[in-house]
Design an enzyme around this catalytic site. Structure first.
Site, PDB file in Angstrom:
ATOM      1  N   ASN A 239       3.653  -7.086   4.498  1.00 49.37           N
ATOM      2  CA  ASN A 239       3.140  -5.407   5.452  1.00 49.37           C
ATOM      3  C   ASN A 239       2.043  -4.702   4.690  1.00 49.37           C
ATOM      4  O   ASN A 239       2.453  -5.193   3.778  1.00 49.37           O
ATOM      5  CB  ASN A 239       4.216  -4.714   5.182  1.00 49.37           C
ATOM      6  CG  ASN A 239       3.823  -3.331   6.250  1.00 49.37           C
ATOM      7  OD1 ASN A 239       2.457  -2.754   5.982  1.00 49.37           O
ATOM      8  ND2 ASN A 239       4.495  -1.571   6.416  1.00 49.37           N
TER       9      ASN A 239
ATOM     10  N   VAL B 248       7.921  -7.605   2.740  1.00 50.79           N
ATOM     11  CA  VAL B 248       6.981  -7.575   1.865  1.00 50.79           C
ATOM     12  C   VAL B 248       6.403  -6.709   1.327  1.00 50.79           C
ATOM     13  O   VAL B 248       4.646  -7.382   2.266  1.00 50.79           O
ATOM     14  CB  VAL B 248       6.620  -9.068   0.578  1.00 50.79           C
ATOM     15  CG1 VAL B 248       6.314  -8.199  -0.318  1.00 50.79           C
ATOM     16  CG2 VAL B 248       8.920  -9.283   0.502  1.00 50.79           C
ATOM     17  N   LYS B 249       5.669  -5.085   1.173  1.00 52.05           N
ATOM     18  CA  LYS B 249       4.378  -4.732   1.554  1.00 52.05           C
ATOM     19  C   LYS B 249       3.519  -5.157  -0.180  1.00 52.05           C
ATOM     20  O   LYS B 249       4.059  -4.680  -0.992  1.00 52.05           O
ATOM     21  CB  LYS B 249       4.888  -3.146   1.200  1.00 52.05           C
ATOM     22  CG  LYS B 249       4.910  -2.579   2.394  1.00 52.05           C
ATOM     23  CD  LYS B 249       5.673  -1.344   2.896  1.00 52.05           C
ATOM     24  CE  LYS B 249       4.301  -0.030   1.913  1.00 52.05           C
ATOM     25  NZ  LYS B 249       4.785   1.250   2.498  1.00 52.05           N
ATOM     26  N   VAL B 250       2.582  -4.952   0.762  1.00 53.90           N
ATOM     27  CA  VAL B 250       1.561  -5.853  -0.518  1.00 53.90           C
ATOM     28  C   VAL B 250      -0.258  -5.146   0.126  1.00 53.90           C
ATOM     29  O   VAL B 250      -0.426  -4.847   0.451  1.00 53.90           O
ATOM     30  CB  VAL B 250       0.984  -7.281  -0.557  1.00 53.90           C
ATOM     31  CG1 VAL B 250       1.778  -8.067  -1.113  1.00 53.90           C
ATOM     32  CG2 VAL B 250       0.660  -7.482   0.647  1.00 53.90           C
TER      33      VAL B 250
ATOM     34  N   ALA C  33       9.584  -3.154   1.704  1.00 52.39           N
ATOM     35  CA  ALA C  33       9.566  -3.074   0.325  1.00 52.39           C
ATOM     36  C   ALA C  33       8.420  -3.307  -0.434  1.00 52.39           C
ATOM     37  O   ALA C  33       7.493  -4.718  -0.028  1.00 52.39           O
ATOM     38  CB  ALA C  33      10.525  -3.557  -0.216  1.00 52.39           C
TER      39      ALA C  33
END
Length: 215
Positions: A105, A82-84, A56
């Site tokens: 991620n 968590v996508k950054v 996400a």
């Protein structure tokens, strides 16, 4: 190789999950926007039946904003990744979130140096966008191979290579040959992996012979 599906279409995810071949899901704000639903609600529903990592993405671009959003996303379910983005602020957020036990991620990777930094920051996954490199007449698979070689040189780097921006079955095959740990693919590409004209032709022949044998 693990297969993640790259979509926020809950019905499509359920269908693929029931096959028993799905290892996780990746989403992004653009995919979720197509559903017309709130980001948190979509992620929560996906996590209710998918046991593997569900990526996400944060919307903020500054460190404090990414950290705050990341912590809220991580509260949705223990399997949220968590996508950054691969920026300095994104790497800072990755370092903090990963140190707190949250899967991260790091996305929008286009160089091996970026991938090395993400691994140093504790990323669970690094997402090189191979299709976008190919669009610029660059070699996306060369990037996968370079990252694989670098990570394999150091036992303390445990980041998984998540091949992203996959456009077709050949990208999946080539990513596996290059040593990617994960391929995240759209539903139609994942379904296309099973197709081959000779399989269809062989099945037709078997059925025809079986019909003749029955008289």
């Amino acid at each position: 190789m693990q297969f993640f599906v790259d979509t926020a279409d809950v019905a499509a995810i359920r269908e693929l999950d029931e096959l028993g071949l799905l290892d996780g899901v990746t989403t992004n704000p653009s995919l979720i926007a197509k559903s017309g639903r709130k980001n948190e609600n979509v992620i929560e529903e996906i996590c209710s039946f998918v046991t593997g990592p569900v990526s996400a993405e944060v919307l903020a671009t500054d460190f404090k904003g990414m950290l705050s959003e990341g912590k809220e996303l991580a509260k949705i379910a223990p399997n949220v990744a968590v996508k950054v983005p691969l920026t300095w602020d994104g790497l800072r957020a990755c370092k903090v979130l990963s140190s707190e036990g949250t899967m991260v991620n790091v996305t929008l990777c286009f160089s091996a140096n970026q991938a090395l930094l993400a691994a140093k920051a504790g990323a669970t996954f690094i997402s090189p966008f191979i299709g976008r490199l190919d669009d610029l007449a660059l070699d996306g698979m060369e990037l996968i191979r370079d990252i694989r070689l670098i990570y394999d040189n150091y036992d303390d780097l445990n980041t998984q290579i998540l091949a992203a921006s996959i456009r077709g079955p050949n990208h999946v095959k080539d990513s596996a040959l290059a040593g990617a740990d994960v391929a995240t693919v759209p539903p139609n590409v994942l379904k296309a992996l099973v197709n081959h004209p000779l399989t269809d032709k062989g099945l037709e022949a078997f059925l025809a012979d079986a019909a003749k044998a029955k008289g």
